[in-house]
Design an enzyme around this catalytic site. Structure first.
Site, PDB file in Angstrom:
ATOM      1  N   PRO A   8       0.795  -1.235   0.000  1.00  0.00           N
ATOM      2  CA  PRO A   8       0.000   0.000   0.000  1.00  0.00           C
ATOM      3  C   PRO A   8       0.821   1.275   0.000  1.00  0.00           C
ATOM      4  CG  PRO A   8      -0.025  -1.027   2.165  1.00  0.00           C
ATOM      5  CD  PRO A   8       0.617  -2.005   1.246  1.00  0.00           C
ATOM      6  N   GLU A  22       0.523  -9.246   8.385  1.00  0.00           N
ATOM      7  CA  GLU A  22       0.483  -7.801   8.645  1.00  0.00           C
ATOM      8  C   GLU A  22       1.529  -7.033   7.853  1.00  0.00           C
ATOM      9  OE1 GLU A  22      -1.796  -6.109  10.441  1.00  0.00           O
ATOM     10  OE2 GLU A  22      -2.791  -8.053  10.519  1.00  0.00           O
ATOM     11  N   ARG A  72      -0.737  -7.540 -21.556  1.00  0.00           N
ATOM     12  CA  ARG A  72      -1.450  -6.942 -22.686  1.00  0.00           C
ATOM     13  C   ARG A  72      -0.561  -6.006 -23.495  1.00  0.00           C
ATOM     14  NH1 ARG A  72      -6.962  -7.296 -22.547  1.00  0.00           N
ATOM     15  NH2 ARG A  72      -7.170  -5.365 -23.724  1.00  0.00           N
ATOM     16  N   ASP A 102      -7.668   0.359 -25.731  1.00  0.00           N
ATOM     17  CA  ASP A 102      -8.136   0.243 -24.352  1.00  0.00           C
ATOM     18  C   ASP A 102      -8.146   1.590 -23.650  1.00  0.00           C
ATOM     19  OD1 ASP A 102      -8.433  -2.455 -24.527  1.00  0.00           O
ATOM     20  OD2 ASP A 102      -6.545  -2.959 -23.548  1.00  0.00           O
TER      21      ASP A 102
END
Length: 246
Positions: free
Chosen positions: A89, A116, A154, A169
């Site tokens: 994160p 964690e 991709r 896209d």
């Protein structure tokens, strides 16, 4: 390209490897993917890969040694263009531009955290960067690893069936994709726009660009806060004129 994933749960990826774009890329030998389990590099009788954090606190952290050794086991080949990435994160937000950049490497290694988190020495001394797929909490890095792998795959030349598939896209170009339709031409009173059935390719291209920009203005105006192309500026002027007339 080689994508190596470091994960405590290799079985999470079984279906991912055997379906859709990823499957076709592997079968076409455009891409190789494998998962390495840090537990295989644990040097205790219980195959322990986590422990309590120094200084106290809730939960368990993944230990550095098994992760270091797992990554080192898949990075033995010398003199290749390689990127080692931790999925967490605190990292840089993953974007289409980042996917395009990563697709230029010979190998990317994706390290999945769990519990964690991981011993910070992994982020500080082992990986080249940390990437986040969004501002939310997940149980582990396996889902982000699939997201990154799919987006990068991709971008590899020859992976998509249509030559322009990736270019069309959303986010490959920094605007949202225009509305798309297929048969039947009419369904429950809802009709496909006549221009798309006209066969006039120049008018269709113009319509698609305008609709793409309209959609972007409405849903993601931040994507237009950049240097616009000549075609985009012209289309936006025409959109503004239409709005005034309406």
């Amino acid at each position: 390209m080689n994508i190596d994933i470091i994960s405590l749960f290799p079985e999470f990826f079984d279906a991912f490897f055997t379906h859709s774009i990823i499957k076709r890329a592997i079968e076409a030998e455009r891409l190789t993917m494998k998962v390495t389990n840090p537990r295989d590099f644990s040097h205790n009788k219980h195959n322990q890969v986590d422990d309590t954090p120094y200084g106290g606190g809730a939960g368990m952290l993944m230990m550095a040694p098994p992760i270091f050794e797992a990554v080192e086991s898949v990075t033995q080949e010398p003199n290749i263009n390689r990127r080692v990435i931790f999925l967490g994160p605190a990292g840089e937000r993953f974007t289409q531009e980042k996917a395009r950049q990563l697709a230029t490497y010979d190998q990317i290694v994706l390290v999945c955290g769990h519990y964690e988190g991981v011993d910070y020495r992994v982020e500080e001394h082992l990986v080249d960067e940390t990437i986040s797929i969004g501002d939310f909490v997940l149980t582990g890095g396996e889902l982000p690893a699939m997201v990154v792998s799919d987006a990068v795959a991709r971008m590899i030349p020859g992976v998509l069936g249509a030559a322009t598939g990736a270019v069309e896209d959303s986010f490959y170009r920094p605007v949202l994709e225009c509305p798309q339709y297929t048969k039947p031409p009419e369904f429950r009173g809802m009709e496909v726009p006549a221009i798309l059935r006209s066969g006039h390719h120049a008018n269709i291209a113009k319509w698609r660009l305008q609709e793409s920009l309209k959609r972007t203005q409405r849903l993601r105006p931040d994507l237009l806060d950049r240097e616009l192309t000549k075609e985009e500026r012209k289309a936006l002027k025409e959109i503004a004129k239409e709005a005034v007339i309406l």
